[in-house]
Design an enzyme around this catalytic site. Structure first.
Site, PDB file in Angstrom:
ATOM      1  N   TYR A  33       0.799  -1.339   0.035  1.00 11.86           N
ATOM      2  CA  TYR A  33      -0.075   0.105  -0.019  1.00 11.86           C
ATOM      3  C   TYR A  33       0.791   1.111  -0.193  1.00 11.86           C
ATOM      4  O   TYR A  33       2.113   1.243   0.281  1.00 11.86           O
ATOM      5  CB  TYR A  33      -0.888  -0.094   1.053  1.00 11.86           C
ATOM      6  CG  TYR A  33      -0.329   0.111   2.532  1.00 11.86           C
ATOM      7  CD1 TYR A  33       0.644  -0.712   3.178  1.00 11.86           C
ATOM      8  CD2 TYR A  33      -0.451   1.635   3.104  1.00 11.86           C
ATOM      9  CE1 TYR A  33       1.018  -0.309   4.359  1.00 11.86           C
ATOM     10  CE2 TYR A  33       0.034   1.777   4.190  1.00 11.86           C
ATOM     11  CZ  TYR A  33       1.113   1.005   4.861  1.00 11.86           C
ATOM     12  OH  TYR A  33       1.828   1.263   6.156  1.00 11.86           O
ATOM     13  N   ARG A  52       8.190   3.890  -4.833  1.00  8.39           N
ATOM     14  CA  ARG A  52       8.122   3.021  -3.732  1.00  8.39           C
ATOM     15  C   ARG A  52       7.087   1.892  -3.687  1.00  8.39           C
ATOM     16  O   ARG A  52       7.381   0.735  -3.886  1.00  8.39           O
ATOM     17  CB  ARG A  52       7.943   3.730  -2.477  1.00  8.39           C
ATOM     18  CG  ARG A  52       8.427   2.806  -1.164  1.00  8.39           C
ATOM     19  CD  ARG A  52       8.056   3.486   0.121  1.00  8.39           C
ATOM     20  NE  ARG A  52       6.866   4.146   0.624  1.00  8.39           N
ATOM     21  CZ  ARG A  52       6.609   4.964   1.515  1.00  8.39           C
ATOM     22  NH1 ARG A  52       7.604   5.165   2.200  1.00  8.39           N
ATOM     23  NH2 ARG A  52       5.513   5.508   1.634  1.00  8.39           N
ATOM     24  N   ARG A 100      -7.808 -20.167  -2.274  1.00 10.92           N
ATOM     25  CA  ARG A 100      -6.886 -20.027  -1.119  1.00 10.92           C
ATOM     26  C   ARG A 100      -5.970 -21.084  -1.193  1.00 10.92           C
ATOM     27  O   ARG A 100      -6.185 -22.379  -1.227  1.00 10.92           O
ATOM     28  CB  ARG A 100      -7.635 -20.153   0.028  1.00 10.92           C
ATOM     29  CG  ARG A 100      -6.494 -19.798   1.242  1.00 10.92           C
ATOM     30  CD  ARG A 100      -7.314 -19.754   2.687  1.00 10.92           C
ATOM     31  NE  ARG A 100      -6.097 -19.355   3.855  1.00 10.92           N
ATOM     32  CZ  ARG A 100      -5.235 -20.463   4.020  1.00 10.92           C
ATOM     33  NH1 ARG A 100      -5.240 -21.779   3.678  1.00 10.92           N
ATOM     34  NH2 ARG A 100      -4.320 -20.083   4.931  1.00 10.92           N
ATOM     35  N   HIS A 102      -1.335 -21.119  -0.688  1.00  9.39           N
ATOM     36  CA  HIS A 102      -0.171 -20.326  -0.602  1.00  9.39           C
ATOM     37  C   HIS A 102       0.663 -19.988  -1.789  1.00  9.39           C
ATOM     38  O   HIS A 102       0.998 -18.694  -1.645  1.00  9.39           O
ATOM     39  CB  HIS A 102       0.758 -20.884   0.595  1.00  9.39           C
ATOM     40  CG  HIS A 102       0.045 -20.828   2.033  1.00  9.39           C
ATOM     41  ND1 HIS A 102      -0.880 -21.838   2.153  1.00  9.39           N
ATOM     42  CD2 HIS A 102       0.560 -20.355   3.105  1.00  9.39           C
ATOM     43  CE1 HIS A 102      -1.184 -21.628   3.460  1.00  9.39           C
ATOM     44  NE2 HIS A 102      -0.549 -20.857   4.036  1.00  9.39           N
ATOM     45  N   LYS A 147       6.437  -2.024   1.703  1.00  9.46           N
ATOM     46  CA  LYS A 147       5.384  -1.382   2.364  1.00  9.46           C
ATOM     47  C   LYS A 147       4.235  -2.168   2.152  1.00  9.46           C
ATOM     48  O   LYS A 147       3.189  -2.093   1.654  1.00  9.46           O
ATOM     49  CB  LYS A 147       4.990  -0.084   1.636  1.00  9.46           C
ATOM     50  CG  LYS A 147       4.100   0.787   2.580  1.00  9.46           C
ATOM     51  CD  LYS A 147       4.198   2.328   2.454  1.00  9.46           C
ATOM     52  CE  LYS A 147       3.251   3.125   2.917  1.00  9.46           C
ATOM     53  NZ  LYS A 147       3.501   3.092   4.572  1.00  9.46           N
ATOM     54  N   GLU A 180      12.128   1.947  14.099  1.00  6.41           N
ATOM     55  CA  GLU A 180      11.180   3.143  13.413  1.00  6.41           C
ATOM     56  C   GLU A 180       9.857   2.927  14.421  1.00  6.41           C
ATOM     57  O   GLU A 180       9.775   1.957  15.106  1.00  6.41           O
ATOM     58  CB  GLU A 180      10.973   2.989  12.062  1.00  6.41           C
ATOM     59  CG  GLU A 180      10.161   1.828  11.779  1.00  6.41           C
ATOM     60  CD  GLU A 180       9.983   1.622  10.293  1.00  6.41           C
ATOM     61  OE1 GLU A 180       9.827   2.412   9.388  1.00  6.41           O
ATOM     62  OE2 GLU A 180      10.145   0.240   9.786  1.00  6.41           O
ATOM     63  N   LEU A 205      11.058   1.054   6.894  1.00  7.09           N
ATOM     64  CA  LEU A 205      10.561   1.581   5.751  1.00  7.09           C
ATOM     65  C   LEU A 205      11.011   2.926   5.209  1.00  7.09           C
ATOM     66  O   LEU A 205      11.240   3.762   6.225  1.00  7.09           O
ATOM     67  CB  LEU A 205       8.913   1.791   5.794  1.00  7.09           C
ATOM     68  CG  LEU A 205       8.394   2.363   4.778  1.00  7.09           C
ATOM     69  CD1 LEU A 205       8.043   1.010   3.680  1.00  7.09           C
ATOM     70  CD2 LEU A 205       6.975   2.872   4.956  1.00  7.09           C
TER      71      LEU A 205
HETATM   72  N1  PDD Z   1       2.827   4.916   7.515  1.00  6.60           N
HETATM   73  N2  PDD Z   1       7.615   3.721   8.736  1.00  6.60           N
HETATM   74  C1  PDD Z   1       6.412   2.907   8.839  1.00  6.60           C
HETATM   75  C2  PDD Z   1       6.367   1.502   9.496  1.00  6.60           C
HETATM   76  C3  PDD Z   1       5.290   3.468   8.286  1.00  6.60           C
HETATM   77  O1  PDD Z   1       4.061   2.540   8.352  1.00  6.60           O
HETATM   78  C4  PDD Z   1       5.255   4.707   7.509  1.00  6.60           C
HETATM   79  C5  PDD Z   1       3.997   5.219   7.192  1.00  6.60           C
HETATM   80  C6  PDD Z   1       6.451   5.546   7.710  1.00  6.60           C
HETATM   81  C7  PDD Z   1       6.558   6.812   7.156  1.00  6.60           C
HETATM   82  O2  PDD Z   1       6.756   6.840   5.686  1.00  6.60           O
HETATM   83  P1  PDD Z   1       5.903   8.026   4.817  1.00  6.60           P
HETATM   84  O3  PDD Z   1       6.866   9.289   5.144  1.00  6.60           O
HETATM   85  O4  PDD Z   1       6.277   7.449   3.430  1.00  6.60           O
HETATM   86  O5  PDD Z   1       4.330   8.249   5.316  1.00  6.60           O
HETATM   87  C8  PDD Z   1       7.666   4.800   8.341  1.00  6.60           C
HETATM   88  C9  PDD Z   1       1.771   5.264   6.710  1.00  6.60           C
HETATM   89  C10 PDD Z   1       1.397   6.698   6.910  1.00  6.60           C
HETATM   90  C11 PDD Z   1       0.427   4.324   7.494  1.00  6.60           C
HETATM   91  O6  PDD Z   1       0.809   3.326   7.419  1.00  6.60           O
HETATM   92  O7  PDD Z   1      -0.639   5.072   7.741  1.00  6.60           O
END
Ligand code: PDD
Length: 289
Positions: A33, A52, A100, A102, A147, A180, A205
């Site tokens: 996403y 990304r 379904r 895997h 992501k 993070e 991320l």
């Molecule tokens: N989250 N690290 C993680 C684990 C994240 O899920 C996100 C973003 C970030 C920051 O990334 P960015 O600057 O590209 O938004 C770092 C989004 C906003 C969410 O899951 O809602």
């Protein structure tokens, strides 16, 4: 005006936006996403988010559901149809619908869902209060650079933060370094005024807000280091903050039971927030060259 979503080829009222129960996103979290912020009805860093998205998909051998130009047209159309001025577009791509099993299905086509959400900017009072953070063990897999929609450890971490009265959980690897936040990137400013954030390898991320802020920081000639930092170092930091598309630059005033600096949002942090805002709004500041 009804809120509209885009689901696999059609614009539909948000409340009727549904996917098949055998979508692999639903059954295996087999998808990725993006959250792209919208300011003044304009997408921020759209190209970087699409880069990304493409990367995340290619790491999972899922193809882009539409050419990039079409994805951009769909986003623009969603902003227009929803009269979105401030908020974000959520885009989700999964491997598609298949019985379904895997292993990857041979015939499935990727599913594409896009939704919008209105959001109010943080108020001055919220910023002045700043955010509190707790630290938790990082329980995630080893490809946090993708992501993925598989966010269960992140949800557990965020819930733990909320239950502790905090805004965010900073996840910590077994070596004691902060990776993070559950949905944000973590930053500190050391006693000698160096900005520190973790290097974007497989352990985090690579946030788009992070990347843009790094550009702004470099343009402003500030001292900056990409390296892991420990929880202990964060406790001793002069300032701390986190970044994301929905928070932009958010000051951190407390980590666990330690006040950061004097317990108020840091001066440099607030300056960085302004640098970033200048960048996203196109104001003629230090951040643009
Ligand atoms: N989250 N690290 C993680 C684990 C994240 O899920 C996100 C973003 C970030 C920051 O990334 P960015 O600057 O590209 O938004 C770092 C989004 C906003 C969410 O899951 O809602």
């Amino acid at each position: 005006m009804p809120r509209l979503a885009y689901v696999n080829g059609r614009f539909v009222p948000h409340r009727h936006a549904v996917v098949h129960i055998e979508d692999r996103g639903y059954q295996f979290a087999d998808g990725v996403y993006e959250v792209v912020p919208v300011f003044y009805a304009r997408l921020i860093d759209e190209e970087a988010h699409l880069d990304r998205l493409e990367r995340s998909l290619s790491e999972l051998q899922i193809s882009m559901p539409k050419p990039r130009k079409i994805m951009q047209m769909l986003s623009a159309e969603l902003i227009r149809r929803n009269q979105l001025t401030y908020g974000f577009i959520y885009t989700q791509v999964t491997r598609g619908v298949a019985p379904r099993d895997h292993k990857f299905p041979k015939a499935a086509r990727p599913s594409l869902v896009m939704t919008v959400r209105q959001m109010k900017p943080h108020t001055e009072a919220e910023l002045q209060r700043g955010a509190t953070v707790i630290t938790v063990p990082d329980q995630r897999w080893q490809r946090r650079d993708i992501k993925s929609i598989s966010l269960l450890p992140n949800c557990l971490a965020k819930q733990q933060a909320v239950e502790a009265g905090a805004a965010e959980a900073w996840q910590v690897d077994p070596d004691g370094t902060v990776t993070e936040g559950s949905s944000t990137n973590a930053w500190i400013i050391t006693a000698d005024n160096k900005l520190v954030t973790r290097k974007a390898d497989h352990s985090i991320l690579n946030g788009i807000t992070r990347l843009s802020l790094i550009e702004a920081v470099k343009a402003a000639g500030l001292e900056f280091e990409e390296r892991p930092f420990t929880v202990e170092e964060a406790y001793q930091a002069r300032e701390a903050f986190f970044t994301s598309s929905t928070n932009l630059v958010m000051p951190v005033v407390r980590i666990d039971d330690q006040a950061v600096g004097n317990g108020y949002p840091g001066i440099l942090t607030m300056r960085l927030r302004q640098l970033y805002l200048d960048y996203v709004t196109g104001a003629p500041g230090e951040a643009r060259n």
